[in-house]
Design a protein around this motif. Structure first.
Motif, PDB file in Angstrom:
ATOM      1  N   PRO A 155      42.076  54.017  40.075  1.00 42.96           N
ATOM      2  CA  PRO A 155      41.007  53.884  38.335  1.00 42.96           C
ATOM      3  C   PRO A 155      39.905  53.233  38.277  1.00 42.96           C
ATOM      4  O   PRO A 155      39.704  51.994  39.053  1.00 42.96           O
ATOM      5  CB  PRO A 155      42.676  52.616  38.419  1.00 42.96           C
ATOM      6  N   LEU A 156      39.350  53.857  37.499  1.00 46.97           N
ATOM      7  CA  LEU A 156      38.031  54.047  37.001  1.00 46.97           C
ATOM      8  C   LEU A 156      37.269  52.565  36.777  1.00 46.97           C
ATOM      9  O   LEU A 156      36.375  51.325  36.765  1.00 46.97           O
ATOM     10  CB  LEU A 156      37.077  54.374  36.440  1.00 46.97           C
ATOM     11  N   ASN A 157      38.380  51.549  35.907  1.00 47.63           N
ATOM     12  CA  ASN A 157      38.208  50.564  35.756  1.00 47.63           C
ATOM     13  C   ASN A 157      38.106  48.929  36.433  1.00 47.63           C
ATOM     14  O   ASN A 157      37.188  48.100  36.562  1.00 47.63           O
ATOM     15  CB  ASN A 157      39.022  49.873  34.762  1.00 47.63           C
ATOM     16  N   LEU A 158      38.590  49.609  38.296  1.00 50.64           N
ATOM     17  CA  LEU A 158      39.044  48.740  39.031  1.00 50.64           C
ATOM     18  C   LEU A 158      37.890  49.140  40.337  1.00 50.64           C
ATOM     19  O   LEU A 158      38.255  48.228  40.674  1.00 50.64           O
ATOM     20  CB  LEU A 158      40.205  48.922  39.003  1.00 50.64           C
ATOM     21  N   ILE A 159      36.492  49.477  40.197  1.00 55.38           N
ATOM     22  CA  ILE A 159      35.472  49.147  40.826  1.00 55.38           C
ATOM     23  C   ILE A 159      34.795  48.803  40.275  1.00 55.38           C
ATOM     24  O   ILE A 159      34.193  48.454  39.352  1.00 55.38           O
ATOM     25  CB  ILE A 159      35.428  51.473  40.405  1.00 55.38           C
ATOM     26  N   GLU A 160      34.426  47.904  41.118  1.00 57.65           N
ATOM     27  CA  GLU A 160      33.586  47.019  41.129  1.00 57.65           C
ATOM     28  C   GLU A 160      31.978  47.349  41.623  1.00 57.65           C
ATOM     29  O   GLU A 160      32.100  47.906  42.320  1.00 57.65           O
ATOM     30  CB  GLU A 160      33.486  45.604  42.028  1.00 57.65           C
ATOM     31  N   PRO A 161      31.112  46.651  40.614  1.00 50.54           N
ATOM     32  CA  PRO A 161      29.516  46.981  41.188  1.00 50.54           C
ATOM     33  C   PRO A 161      29.016  46.434  42.614  1.00 50.54           C
ATOM     34  O   PRO A 161      29.977  45.324  43.037  1.00 50.54           O
ATOM     35  CB  PRO A 161      29.079  46.059  40.213  1.00 50.54           C
TER      36      PRO A 161
END
Length: 192
Positions: A155-161
């Motif tokens: 899920p793209l929104n769970l990728i942290e910088p």
């Protein structure tokens, strides 16, 4: 004559036997409870993301692989194929990250050791060593990795910088994703 000391010892042994199975049951129940809590948290995260987006969570498929002791991921859209290690021809005066070139079905491709940019050293070559053929900006290249794992839908929104303390001069790291109690480091194929 009845020996009281022996009776007490016998009674204590019986109590311990009764306690041990109970303690094991309690430990198992505690472990199951923790696992259920983790699953609930992950489901809750996904639900929150769906509500924020007003529908389905956007996901992207990544190919996971290992270099050294770390696991990395690269968007599957760039991956053309995964092949076993081929003989690599050294190129004189090539940069350190260019291990050489290979010939695949009439194409000559550079073999890039991206572990150099990531501070990872490749393990010795073995039956798990693979070349991942990528198509980046209409150019075919190959990267060498210790082993290839699986495709992971993220899920793209769970990728942290990546943390600001991480030195990434080449801009290769896109972000990190918690996966099976580890962090999967996601890479930008365009920067290779």
């Amino acid at each position: 004559m009845v020996n009281l000391a022996d009776l007490r010892k016998k009674k204590k042994k019986e109590e311990k036997k009764e306690e041990t199975p109970q303690a094991e049951v309690e430990k198992r129940e505690e472990t199951l409870k923790k696992e259920k809590e983790i699953a609930k948290e992950e489901k809750l995260k996904e639900t929150v993301l769906k509500e924020e987006k007003g529908g389905e969570v956007q996901k992207e498929l990544y190919l996971s692989f290992r270099i050294g002791k770390e696991i990395y991921g690269i968007p599957i859209d760039y991956v053309q194929e995964i092949i076993p290690l081929h003989p690599i021809t050294k190129v004189p005066n090539a940069p350190e990250e260019i291990m050489g070139i290979i010939s695949i079905r009439g194409m000559v491709l550079p073999v890039i050791n991206i572990g150099i940019f990531l501070g990872q050293k490749l393990s010795e070559y073995n039956e798990n060593t693979r070349l991942i053929i990528l198509k980046v900006n209409d150019e075919m290249i190959s990267i060498i990795v210790d082993s290839v794992y699986q495709n992971i839908e993220i899920p793209l929104n769970l990728i942290e910088p990546p943390p600001s303390t991480v030195k990434d001069e080449k801009g290769l790291i896109f972000g990190v994703y918690p996966y099976k109690r580890k962090l999967l480091v996601l890479l930008k194929a365009e920067q290779i």
